[in-house]
Motif scaffolding. Structure first.
Motif, short mmCIF file in Angstrom:
data_model
loop_
_atom_site.label_atom_id
_atom_site.label_comp_id
_atom_site.label_asym_id
_atom_site.label_seq_id
_atom_site.Cartn_x
_atom_site.Cartn_y
_atom_site.Cartn_z
N GLU A 270 42.92 -22.97 17.29
CA GLU A 270 41.46 -22.80 17.32
C GLU A 270 41.15 -21.32 17.38
N VAL A 271 40.25 -20.87 16.51
CA VAL A 271 39.87 -19.46 16.48
C VAL A 271 38.38 -19.32 16.19
N LEU A 272 37.84 -18.17 16.57
CA LEU A 272 36.48 -17.78 16.22
C LEU A 272 36.54 -16.35 15.71
N GLY A 273 35.72 -16.04 14.74
CA GLY A 273 35.71 -14.68 14.23
C GLY A 273 34.53 -14.43 13.33
N GLU A 274 34.39 -13.19 12.92
CA GLU A 274 33.25 -12.81 12.09
C GLU A 274 33.58 -11.52 11.36
N THR A 275 33.00 -11.35 10.19
CA THR A 275 33.04 -10.08 9.46
C THR A 275 31.60 -9.68 9.17
N LYS A 276 31.27 -8.42 9.48
CA LYS A 276 29.89 -7.97 9.31
C LYS A 276 29.88 -6.51 8.88
N ILE A 277 28.87 -6.11 8.15
CA ILE A 277 28.68 -4.71 7.76
C ILE A 277 27.43 -4.17 8.44
N VAL A 278 27.56 -3.02 9.10
CA VAL A 278 26.42 -2.35 9.73
C VAL A 278 26.39 -0.90 9.25
N ARG A 279 25.26 -0.26 9.37
CA ARG A 279 25.15 1.15 9.03
C ARG A 279 25.72 2.00 10.16
N LYS A 280 26.32 3.10 9.79
CA LYS A 280 26.93 4.00 10.78
C LYS A 280 25.91 4.41 11.84
N GLU A 281 24.67 4.67 11.41
CA GLU A 281 23.63 5.11 12.34
C GLU A 281 23.21 4.01 13.32
N GLU A 282 23.58 2.78 13.01
CA GLU A 282 23.16 1.65 13.84
C GLU A 282 24.35 1.00 14.55
N HIS A 283 25.40 1.78 14.76
CA HIS A 283 26.65 1.21 15.30
C HIS A 283 26.60 0.97 16.81
N ALA A 284 25.66 1.60 17.51
CA ALA A 284 25.72 1.65 18.98
C ALA A 284 25.84 0.27 19.63
N ASN A 285 25.17 -0.73 19.08
CA ASN A 285 25.20 -2.06 19.69
C ASN A 285 25.99 -3.08 18.88
N ALA A 286 26.63 -2.62 17.81
CA ALA A 286 27.27 -3.55 16.87
C ALA A 286 28.36 -4.40 17.52
#
Length: 317
Positions: A270-286
């Motif tokens: 059993e696994v959970l995971g995710e792939t997501k793209i965020v902007r560098k300037e918006e990384h603080a809470n990613a």
């Protein structure tokens, strides 16, 4: 400041890392004397027991941190993947260096890649994260615990105790061991997501403005962005090296940051995971936002079960 002492373990990799930082600091600060203080840690003393069974990688940091807090050293150089997300009072993570290869690597005398391993092949690793990934992609493999420094692990491979072993690609490169075995296969991020901070060095130091100013000369902007996302992800999940968590962030040239994660049971069922793209300037809470999405899907409950499964694995080692 005329002199700085770096506390370090005595392993080849730890000494290479500390000597490398020593050379960089001396080059950037003419007249500064940098010396090394070797600290024998609990993790170095206990070599015949699986790491997960005796408390994890924190055993390699505790005495080094205590030496700094006693004033015997001002700086320590760690593989960042081994550094907990919370710093002890009086110490700070002052810099994160430019990353080397973040991937894991399979080493073998006979087989060129994971798919080539025969059914029932024995693979060595001390990492529950690597165990989880291997069990997912090759459930037919026999995965056994592997302790010791890099040289010891490679010796065990060459002696035939394992058909393959898994190590961090960065450590192999830093030690100049790319020709040490017949085959080295860098494992793609599609097959195995690395540990938080893998490939980077974390510069931990005493909370002293003069020391921090010197240590900050080693900072790499992109490494800080990437590893902040990764460390926040793990911190939010309250996960350490006792549970299988893989997370990797990569800043692309266009400013996008690709973040990949995977966590689950050590047996890979059993696994959970995710792939997501965020902007560098918006990384603080990613990192925290990705962790929260997985928490909403049951990640903490899954990790609690993973810890139970890990404990049962420990009892059989």
């Amino acid at each position: 400041m005329k002199k700085i002492t770096i506390a370090t373990r005595g392993s080849k990799l730890a000494l290479w890392q500390s000597e490398h930082i020593k050379a960089v600091l001396e080059e950037k600060n003419p007249g500064l004397a940098v010396e090394l203080k070797i600290v024998i840690t609990s993790g170095d003393k206990i070599i015949d027991t699986p790491l997960a069974k005796i408390g994890g990688k924190g055993l390699f940091l505790k005495e080094i941190e205590e030496a700094m807090l006693r004033g015997e050293a001002q700086i320590a150089v760690h593989s960042l993947k081994d550094v907990p997300t919370v710093m002890p009072a009086g110490l700070v993570l002052a810099a994160i260096t430019e990353r080397e290869d973040v991937r894991d690597a399979m080493l073998s005398e006979k087989y060129t890649e994971i798919d080539e391993l025969p059914k029932g092949a024995t693979v060595g690793t001390s990492s529950l994260r690597r165990r989880m990934h291997l069990a997912r992609i090759r459930p037919d493999l026999i995965i056994k615990d592997l302790r010791g420094n890099v040289d010891t692990r490679i010796r065990k491979l060459k002696e035939g105790q394992f058909d393959a072993i898994i190590l961090a690609a960065a450590g192999i490169s830093r030690l100049g061991l790319l020709d040490a075995v017949e085959h080295i296969y860098p494992i793609s991020l599609m097959e195995m997501i690395p540990a938080m901070g893998q490939g980077a060095l974390g510069i931990q130091c005493v909370d002293d403005p003069e020391v921090i100013k010197i240590a900050e000369q080693l900072e790499d902007e992109y490494s800080r962005i990437e590893t902040t996302i990764e460390r926040d992800f793990v911190d939010m999940l309250e996960g350490g090296c006792q549970v299988p968590i893989g997370v990797n962030a990569f800043v692309q040239d266009n400013g996008d940051v690709i973040v990949r994660s995977l966590l689950g049971l050590p047996n890979g069922h059993e696994v959970l995971g995710e792939t997501k793209i965020v902007r560098k300037e918006e990384h603080a809470n990613a990192g925290r936002e990705m962790a929260q999405r997985l928490i909403d899907k049951g990640a903490k409950e899954l990790l609690a079960r993973a810890e139970e499964q890990a404990n049962s694995i420990k009892s059989t080692l």
